[in-house]
Scaffold this motif. Structure first.
Motif, short mmCIF file in Angstrom:
data_model
loop_
_atom_site.label_atom_id
_atom_site.label_comp_id
_atom_site.label_asym_id
_atom_site.label_seq_id
_atom_site.Cartn_x
_atom_site.Cartn_y
_atom_site.Cartn_z
N VAL A 145 0.85 -1.19 0.00
CA VAL A 145 0.00 0.00 0.00
C VAL A 145 0.88 1.24 0.00
CG1 VAL A 145 -1.70 1.34 1.31
CG2 VAL A 145 -1.91 -1.15 1.18
N THR A 146 0.57 2.17 -0.88
CA THR A 146 1.27 3.45 -0.95
C THR A 146 0.32 4.54 -0.47
OG1 THR A 146 2.68 2.78 -2.79
CG2 THR A 146 2.38 5.15 -2.44
N MET A 147 0.77 5.30 0.51
CA MET A 147 0.01 6.46 0.97
C MET A 147 0.70 7.72 0.50
SD MET A 147 -1.29 5.50 4.82
CE MET A 147 0.31 5.09 5.51
N LEU A 148 -0.02 8.57 -0.19
CA LEU A 148 0.48 9.88 -0.61
C LEU A 148 -0.17 10.91 0.30
CD1 LEU A 148 0.33 9.32 -4.44
CD2 LEU A 148 2.39 9.73 -3.11
N ASN A 149 0.62 11.39 1.25
CA ASN A 149 0.10 12.24 2.31
C ASN A 149 0.33 13.71 2.01
OD1 ASN A 149 -0.51 9.87 3.79
ND2 ASN A 149 1.57 9.84 4.62
N LEU A 150 -0.55 14.54 2.51
CA LEU A 150 -0.33 15.97 2.43
C LEU A 150 0.99 16.30 3.13
CD1 LEU A 150 -3.94 17.31 3.10
CD2 LEU A 150 -2.75 17.10 0.91
N PRO A 151 1.72 17.31 2.65
CA PRO A 151 3.10 17.53 3.10
C PRO A 151 3.29 17.64 4.60
CG PRO A 151 2.64 18.86 1.17
CD PRO A 151 1.33 18.24 1.57
N ASP A 152 2.32 18.18 5.32
CA ASP A 152 2.53 18.40 6.75
C ASP A 152 2.02 17.24 7.62
OD1 ASP A 152 -0.14 18.79 6.23
OD2 ASP A 152 -0.32 20.64 7.40
N GLU A 153 1.57 16.16 7.00
CA GLU A 153 1.08 15.02 7.78
C GLU A 153 2.25 14.29 8.47
OE1 GLU A 153 -1.83 13.90 8.48
OE2 GLU A 153 -3.23 14.78 7.04
N GLN A 154 1.99 13.80 9.68
CA GLN A 154 2.97 12.99 10.39
C GLN A 154 2.86 11.55 9.87
OE1 GLN A 154 5.28 13.99 12.50
NE2 GLN A 154 4.59 16.13 12.49
N PRO A 155 3.92 10.99 9.31
CA PRO A 155 3.81 9.65 8.70
C PRO A 155 3.43 8.57 9.70
CG PRO A 155 6.10 10.37 8.83
CD PRO A 155 5.27 11.55 9.16
N ASP A 156 3.92 8.65 10.93
CA ASP A 156 3.58 7.62 11.93
C ASP A 156 2.09 7.64 12.24
OD1 ASP A 156 6.16 6.64 12.15
OD2 ASP A 156 6.70 8.04 13.74
N ALA A 157 1.51 8.83 12.27
CA ALA A 157 0.07 8.93 12.53
C ALA A 157 -0.72 8.31 11.38
CB ALA A 157 -0.32 10.39 12.72
N ARG A 158 -0.25 8.48 10.16
CA ARG A 158 -0.94 7.90 9.01
C ARG A 158 -0.80 6.37 9.00
NH1 ARG A 158 -4.61 8.99 6.30
NH2 ARG A 158 -3.77 8.56 4.24
N ILE A 159 0.35 5.87 9.38
CA ILE A 159 0.54 4.42 9.46
C ILE A 159 -0.37 3.83 10.53
CG2 ILE A 159 2.19 2.59 10.04
CD1 ILE A 159 4.37 4.42 8.80
N ALA A 160 -0.49 4.52 11.65
CA ALA A 160 -1.38 4.06 12.72
C ALA A 160 -2.83 4.06 12.25
CB ALA A 160 -1.22 4.95 13.94
N TRP A 161 -3.22 5.09 11.49
CA TRP A 161 -4.59 5.13 10.94
C TRP A 161 -4.83 3.94 10.03
CZ3 TRP A 161 -5.70 5.28 5.73
CH2 TRP A 161 -7.07 5.41 5.41
#
Length: 475
Positions: free
Chosen positions: A344-360
């Motif tokens: 899975v590839t997540m393309l996050n908005l620039p200011d997103e915290q990557p660890d928070a997105r992985i947890a989501w």
């Protein structure tokens, strides 16, 4: 022989024949007029075609930069040994122009090239950075990918656009300053890295960790990533890239294939989302600057907040929606021993915290029995480069002068350059395409038949020369 018609009938018949002759004459006159108009329009079209030869290959004057680009393209730097050859070629060019070049080996067969011209003042330096490697050519080429064949007014070859043409533009501009004998106002740095196309492990990332001296005193950076939009062969927008979404890649794992299918079903609302996450100020400005060049989407981009508020956001294509949402893509489901995996590839908005997105993501797939097995790539958060700088002004002014087009900001939604590693360290980076690249040329990047128009490349050389020369005089 006497007519059997009475005088009144004869009169009517004569009038009818007279009217028919009049109508025929009028028709002939109209036909002649139409023919004259057609001849005139054909003449005008022929005149305009002679004046506007947009779809006809142009005669170009060969300049020294063209064979330089051919030499560099002919080095197959999709392979490690080609990266080595490319690094030595770049270093040799610098040395021929009286510039001391350092070849930095970050790993066997991974070479980087660094050079610096000292300025009168420390700080506020400019870094011209590019990458030596190219993606493998693959199949489907109609001309050999590493022959740099000139056909018409185009040069074909892997790397012509991404990014050896820009490398030559930077090399020539850098050498011009060295040969001028005049010390620039601030340091000017040249850097060619080894492996941008495969993650920058032995290129920019390694150099930042092991050779911080390269970046000392550097305030600005110029690299790839900009956009030159062409409509009807006329440039309508010169996009200077100031930032990009951030990449996170993970491998999901589930006990059964059915569980992984259920996992993908749970992710589908985020793969094809028609809902906005939020609008960053830079994205809002980007849409506003881009809107005048759009037809169908102009009213939606001019005021993106109103578009979202009025429930019209779904009308925008993915290229725009992606810039105001965290998006997801998935790859195929594959067996892994007695379990099943999916990348899975997540393309996050620039200011997103990557660890928070992985947890989501972990919370979202858990009900299906899946889990995050490992993190493959984790980038972010990142910052945008400000367009309110003297460097941006120089880039934009030269675009206006050379191409007669208004320059604005550009934000990438599914690609990135090495600028993403420099911006968090306080270096203001801009991505440019100094030469016009049309729609079909852009489609060939990383695909067969990559090519660049020779005349466009030459314009890019002069663009970069003037930008660097102007900067060198700026105190």
């Amino acid at each position: 022989m006497r007519s059997s018609l009475d005088p009144a009938e004869l009169a009517r018949k004569r009038r009818r024949h007279r009217n028919e002759r009049i109508v025929a004459a009028v028709v002939i006159v109209i036909a002649a007029a139409v023919a004259a108009v057609i001849v005139y329009l054909n003449h005008r079209e022929a005149v305009e075609l002679r004046k506007d030869q947009r779809y006809i290959p142009q005669l170009v004057r060969m300049t020294p930069e063209v064979p330089l680009l051919q030499e560099l393209v002919r080095i197959d730097s999709s392979k490690p040994q080609g990266v080595v050859s490319g690094a030595h070629w770049i270093a040799a060019y610098l040395q021929r122009n009286g510039i001391k070049a350092e070849i930095i080996e970050s790993s066997p067969s991974m070479l980087n090239v660094y050079a610096r011209i000292r300025g009168r003042s420390r700080g506020e330096g400019l870094l011209l950075f590019n990458h030596i490697d190219v993606v493998p050519p693959g199949t489907g080429w109609t001309r050999p990918p590493f022959d740099a064949v000139l056909f018409g007014d185009r040069m074909y070859g892997r790397g012509t656009v991404d990014m050896k043409a820009l490398t030559i533009c930077q090399l020539v501009a850098f050498a011009d300053i060295a040969r001028s004998g005049q010390m620039p106002a601030h340091d000017l740095v040249f850097l060619a890295t080894a492996d941008e196309e495969t993650g920058s492990t032995w290129g920019m990332r390694w150099l930042l960790e092991h050779r911080p001296d390269i970046f000392e005193g550097v305030q600005y950076g110029i690299t790839e990533g900009g956009l030159t939009e062409i409509m009807g062969e006329r440039m309508t927008y010169f996009g200077i890239e100031i930032g990009t979404k951030q990449l996170v890649q993970v491998m999901l794992e589930a006990p059964t294939r059915q569980a992984m299918l259920e996992t993908r079903r749970r992710l589908e609302p985020y793969i094809f989302s028609r809902r906005a996450t939020r609008v960053l100020p830079e994205v809002r400005r980007f849409f506003q600057q881009l809107a005048p060049t759009r037809f169908a989407f102009k009213p939606y981009l001019e005021d993106i907040d109103a578009t979202i508020r009025d429930g019209q956001f779904w009308r925008l294509p993915t290229t725009y929606r992606d810039l105001v949402q965290n998006s997801i893509t998935t790859r195929g489901i594959i067996p892994a021993g007695d379990r099943w995996q999916m990348e899975v590839t997540m393309l996050n908005l620039p200011d997103e915290q990557p660890d928070a997105r992985i947890a989501w993501l972990a919370r979202t797939v858990a009900p299906a029995g899946a889990k995050v097995e490992r993190v493959l790539v984790k980038e972010g958060p990142n910052v945008f480069s400000s367009e309110k700088t003297r460097m941006f002004e120089i880039l934009a002014a030269e675009a206006q002068e050379r191409y007669g087009v208004t320059a604005g900001i550009q934000i990438l939604y599914r690609s990135a350059s090495d600028a993403r590693f420099l911006r968090p360290r306080g270096i203001t980076c801009y991505g440019v395409s100094p030469y016009p690249v049309d729609y079909y040329q852009s489609l060939a990047i990383h695909h067969p038949n990559e090519s660049i128009t020779v005349g466009s490349f030459q314009q890019g050389v002069e663009y970069m020369r003037r930008v660097v020369r102007t900067w060198a005089r700026t105190n």
